[in-house]
Design a protein around this motif. Structure first.
Motif, PDB file in Angstrom:
ATOM      1  N   PRO A   1      49.702  15.999  16.277  1.00 58.09           N
ATOM      2  CA  PRO A   1      49.239  15.539  17.469  1.00 58.09           C
ATOM      3  C   PRO A   1      49.067  16.752  18.532  1.00 58.09           C
ATOM      4  CG  PRO A   1      50.734  13.693  16.821  1.00 58.09           C
ATOM      5  CD  PRO A   1      50.592  15.081  15.978  1.00 58.09           C
ATOM      6  N   LYS A   2      50.236  17.535  18.378  1.00 55.22           N
ATOM      7  CA  LYS A   2      50.406  18.728  19.471  1.00 55.22           C
ATOM      8  C   LYS A   2      49.070  19.982  19.213  1.00 55.22           C
ATOM      9  CE  LYS A   2      53.501  22.176  21.429  1.00 55.22           C
ATOM     10  NZ  LYS A   2      54.985  22.620  21.395  1.00 55.22           N
ATOM     11  N   GLN A   3      49.118  19.863  17.699  1.00 52.46           N
ATOM     12  CA  GLN A   3      47.942  21.022  17.476  1.00 52.46           C
ATOM     13  C   GLN A   3      46.588  20.570  17.688  1.00 52.46           C
ATOM     14  OE1 GLN A   3      49.469  21.084  13.341  1.00 52.46           O
ATOM     15  NE2 GLN A   3      49.959  23.503  13.536  1.00 52.46           N
ATOM     16  N   MET A   4      46.314  19.119  17.592  1.00 50.62           N
ATOM     17  CA  MET A   4      45.036  18.688  17.823  1.00 50.62           C
ATOM     18  C   MET A   4      44.608  18.804  19.262  1.00 50.62           C
ATOM     19  SD  MET A   4      43.271  17.828  15.248  1.00 50.62           S
ATOM     20  CE  MET A   4      41.956  17.391  16.151  1.00 50.62           C
ATOM     21  N   SER A   5      45.652  18.487  19.985  1.00 51.68           N
ATOM     22  CA  SER A   5      45.740  18.633  21.366  1.00 51.68           C
ATOM     23  C   SER A   5      45.030  19.918  21.970  1.00 51.68           C
ATOM     24  CB  SER A   5      46.799  18.224  22.187  1.00 51.68           C
ATOM     25  OG  SER A   5      46.555  18.493  23.640  1.00 51.68           O
ATOM     26  N   ILE A   6      45.548  21.109  21.406  1.00 47.02           N
ATOM     27  CA  ILE A   6      45.352  22.239  21.538  1.00 47.02           C
ATOM     28  C   ILE A   6      43.794  22.648  20.946  1.00 47.02           C
ATOM     29  CG2 ILE A   6      45.618  24.763  21.183  1.00 47.02           C
ATOM     30  CD1 ILE A   6      48.882  23.748  21.037  1.00 47.02           C
ATOM     31  N   ARG A   7      43.534  22.093  19.723  1.00 43.19           N
ATOM     32  CA  ARG A   7      42.221  22.251  19.162  1.00 43.19           C
ATOM     33  C   ARG A   7      41.026  21.526  20.010  1.00 43.19           C
ATOM     34  NH1 ARG A   7      41.581  23.693  13.958  1.00 43.19           N
ATOM     35  NH2 ARG A   7      39.979  22.087  13.637  1.00 43.19           N
ATOM     36  N   GLU A   8      41.496  20.432  20.551  1.00 47.80           N
ATOM     37  CA  GLU A   8      40.630  19.684  21.296  1.00 47.80           C
ATOM     38  C   GLU A   8      40.114  20.374  22.477  1.00 47.80           C
ATOM     39  OE1 GLU A   8      42.012  15.612  21.436  1.00 47.80           O
ATOM     40  OE2 GLU A   8      40.878  14.877  19.489  1.00 47.80           O
ATOM     41  N   ARG A   9      41.058  20.710  23.304  1.00 44.93           N
ATOM     42  CA  ARG A   9      40.836  21.540  24.471  1.00 44.93           C
ATOM     43  C   ARG A   9      39.979  22.779  24.258  1.00 44.93           C
ATOM     44  NH1 ARG A   9      46.714  20.778  25.971  1.00 44.93           N
ATOM     45  NH2 ARG A   9      46.867  22.655  25.273  1.00 44.93           N
ATOM     46  N   ALA A  10      40.426  23.515  23.266  1.00 48.03           N
ATOM     47  CA  ALA A  10      39.757  24.869  22.943  1.00 48.03           C
ATOM     48  C   ALA A  10      38.371  24.495  22.558  1.00 48.03           C
ATOM     49  CB  ALA A  10      40.182  25.628  21.672  1.00 48.03           C
ATOM     50  N   PHE A  11      37.939  23.612  21.647  1.00 50.04           N
ATOM     51  CA  PHE A  11      36.698  23.006  21.377  1.00 50.04           C
ATOM     52  C   PHE A  11      35.858  22.564  22.462  1.00 50.04           C
ATOM     53  CE2 PHE A  11      38.147  23.205  16.792  1.00 50.04           C
ATOM     54  CZ  PHE A  11      37.418  23.983  16.297  1.00 50.04           C
ATOM     55  N   GLY A  12      36.577  21.784  23.383  1.00 57.25           N
ATOM     56  CA  GLY A  12      35.718  21.344  24.424  1.00 57.25           C
ATOM     57  C   GLY A  12      35.260  22.484  25.537  1.00 57.25           C
ATOM     58  N   ALA A  13      36.166  23.368  25.501  1.00 53.29           N
ATOM     59  CA  ALA A  13      35.698  24.739  26.593  1.00 53.29           C
ATOM     60  C   ALA A  13      34.538  25.281  25.890  1.00 53.29           C
ATOM     61  CB  ALA A  13      36.867  25.600  26.723  1.00 53.29           C
ATOM     62  N   ILE A  14      34.642  25.695  24.470  1.00 58.49           N
ATOM     63  CA  ILE A  14      33.771  26.250  23.953  1.00 58.49           C
ATOM     64  C   ILE A  14      32.283  25.414  23.953  1.00 58.49           C
ATOM     65  CG2 ILE A  14      32.761  26.990  21.599  1.00 58.49           C
ATOM     66  CD1 ILE A  14      35.895  27.650  20.960  1.00 58.49           C
ATOM     67  N   ILE A  15      32.418  24.313  23.583  1.00 60.60           N
ATOM     68  CA  ILE A  15      31.268  23.264  23.588  1.00 60.60           C
ATOM     69  C   ILE A  15      30.558  23.364  25.025  1.00 60.60           C
ATOM     70  CG2 ILE A  15      30.321  20.960  23.306  1.00 60.60           C
ATOM     71  CD1 ILE A  15      32.202  20.769  20.900  1.00 60.60           C
ATOM     72  N   ALA A  16      31.408  23.119  25.802  1.00 68.00           N
ATOM     73  CA  ALA A  16      31.094  23.196  27.384  1.00 68.00           C
ATOM     74  C   ALA A  16      30.434  24.435  27.808  1.00 68.00           C
ATOM     75  CB  ALA A  16      32.056  22.773  28.332  1.00 68.00           C
ATOM     76  N   CYS A  17      30.664  25.493  27.215  1.00 68.42           N
ATOM     77  CA  CYS A  17      30.124  26.705  27.536  1.00 68.42           C
ATOM     78  C   CYS A  17      28.659  26.868  26.804  1.00 68.42           C
ATOM     79  CB  CYS A  17      30.969  27.743  27.085  1.00 68.42           C
ATOM     80  SG  CYS A  17      30.130  29.266  27.247  1.00 68.42           S
ATOM     81  N   PHE A  18      28.771  26.514  25.542  1.00 64.89           N
ATOM     82  CA  PHE A  18      27.436  26.460  24.802  1.00 64.89           C
ATOM     83  C   PHE A  18      26.439  25.710  25.672  1.00 64.89           C
ATOM     84  CE2 PHE A  18      27.742  28.663  20.756  1.00 64.89           C
ATOM     85  CZ  PHE A  18      28.747  29.289  20.791  1.00 64.89           C
ATOM     86  N   LYS A  19      26.592  24.500  25.854  1.00 66.79           N
ATOM     87  CA  LYS A  19      25.865  23.692  26.340  1.00 66.79           C
ATOM     88  C   LYS A  19      25.200  24.008  27.866  1.00 66.79           C
ATOM     89  CE  LYS A  19      27.408  19.138  24.564  1.00 66.79           C
ATOM     90  NZ  LYS A  19      27.820  17.694  24.855  1.00 66.79           N
ATOM     91  N   ARG A  20      26.127  24.526  28.517  1.00 63.08           N
ATOM     92  CA  ARG A  20      25.592  25.356  29.930  1.00 63.08           C
ATOM     93  C   ARG A  20      24.491  26.047  29.626  1.00 63.08           C
ATOM     94  NH1 ARG A  20      31.093  25.624  31.272  1.00 63.08           N
ATOM     95  NH2 ARG A  20      31.307  27.825  30.687  1.00 63.08           N
ATOM     96  N   HIS A  21      24.722  26.853  28.443  1.00 55.81           N
ATOM     97  CA  HIS A  21      23.441  27.868  28.212  1.00 55.81           C
ATOM     98  C   HIS A  21      22.346  27.245  27.523  1.00 55.81           C
ATOM     99  CE1 HIS A  21      25.594  31.113  29.961  1.00 55.81           C
ATOM    100  NE2 HIS A  21      26.652  30.754  29.372  1.00 55.81           N
ATOM    101  N   GLY A  22      22.082  25.933  27.265  1.00 47.54           N
ATOM    102  CA  GLY A  22      21.070  25.262  26.647  1.00 47.54           C
ATOM    103  C   GLY A  22      21.295  24.768  25.324  1.00 47.54           C
ATOM    104  N   ALA A  23      22.416  24.947  24.595  1.00 54.58           N
ATOM    105  CA  ALA A  23      22.783  24.635  23.304  1.00 54.58           C
ATOM    106  C   ALA A  23      22.756  23.385  23.216  1.00 54.58           C
ATOM    107  CB  ALA A  23      24.081  25.269  22.839  1.00 54.58           C
ATOM    108  N   GLU A  24      22.433  22.657  21.867  1.00 55.33           N
ATOM    109  CA  GLU A  24      22.491  21.023  21.663  1.00 55.33           C
ATOM    110  C   GLU A  24      23.308  20.844  20.524  1.00 55.33           C
ATOM    111  OE1 GLU A  24      18.742  19.222  21.319  1.00 55.33           O
ATOM    112  OE2 GLU A  24      17.973  20.405  23.144  1.00 55.33           O
ATOM    113  N   VAL A  25      24.354  19.978  20.519  1.00 60.07           N
ATOM    114  CA  VAL A  25      25.127  19.677  19.475  1.00 60.07           C
ATOM    115  C   VAL A  25      24.411  18.938  18.416  1.00 60.07           C
ATOM    116  CG1 VAL A  25      27.044  18.252  18.901  1.00 60.07           C
ATOM    117  CG2 VAL A  25      26.780  19.302  21.179  1.00 60.07           C
ATOM    118  N   ILE A  26      24.819  19.245  16.968  1.00 57.94           N
ATOM    119  CA  ILE A  26      24.055  18.497  15.853  1.00 57.94           C
ATOM    120  C   ILE A  26      25.585  18.336  14.842  1.00 57.94           C
ATOM    121  CG2 ILE A  26      21.993  19.563  15.994  1.00 57.94           C
ATOM    122  CD1 ILE A  26      22.788  21.175  13.522  1.00 57.94           C
ATOM    123  N   ASP A  27      25.035  17.544  13.898  1.00 51.48           N
ATOM    124  CA  ASP A  27      26.141  17.134  12.940  1.00 51.48           C
ATOM    125  C   ASP A  27      25.668  17.040  11.533  1.00 51.48           C
ATOM    126  OD1 ASP A  27      28.627  16.711  11.764  1.00 51.48           O
ATOM    127  OD2 ASP A  27      29.030  14.686  12.722  1.00 51.48           O
TER     128      ASP A  27
END
Length: 73
Positions: free
Chosen positions: A9-35
């Motif tokens: 849980p502690k590691q996932m919390s850190i990972r989720e925050r980091a990925f959230g910041a990265i994804i938000a930055c990419f989206k600000r610059h026009g990137a779209e999410v795919i899976d």
């Protein structure tokens, strides 16, 4: 399995925050999410990437399909 790991849980919390910041930055610059799936039918990958065995890791499926991991995974 060898080569994988679990995140607590502690590691996932850190990972989720980091990925959230990265994804938000990419989206600000026009990137779209795919899976996309991590594996495909072997014949599909062979058609895309040819016979280069370094790019393809074969898997066995209980249903009898010939599957492989995508080259980038």
């Amino acid at each position: 399995p060898q080569g994988t790991r679990d995140y607590g849980p502690k590691q996932m919390s850190i990972r989720e925050r980091a990925f959230g910041a990265i994804i938000a930055c990419f989206k600000r610059h026009g990137a779209e999410v795919i899976d996309t799936p991590v594996f495909e039918l072997k014949e599909t990958l062979m058609g895309k990437y040819g016979e280069d065995s370094k790019l393809i890791y074969d898997l066995k499926d209980q249903g009898g399909e010939l599957l492989s991991l995508r080259y980038d995974l």
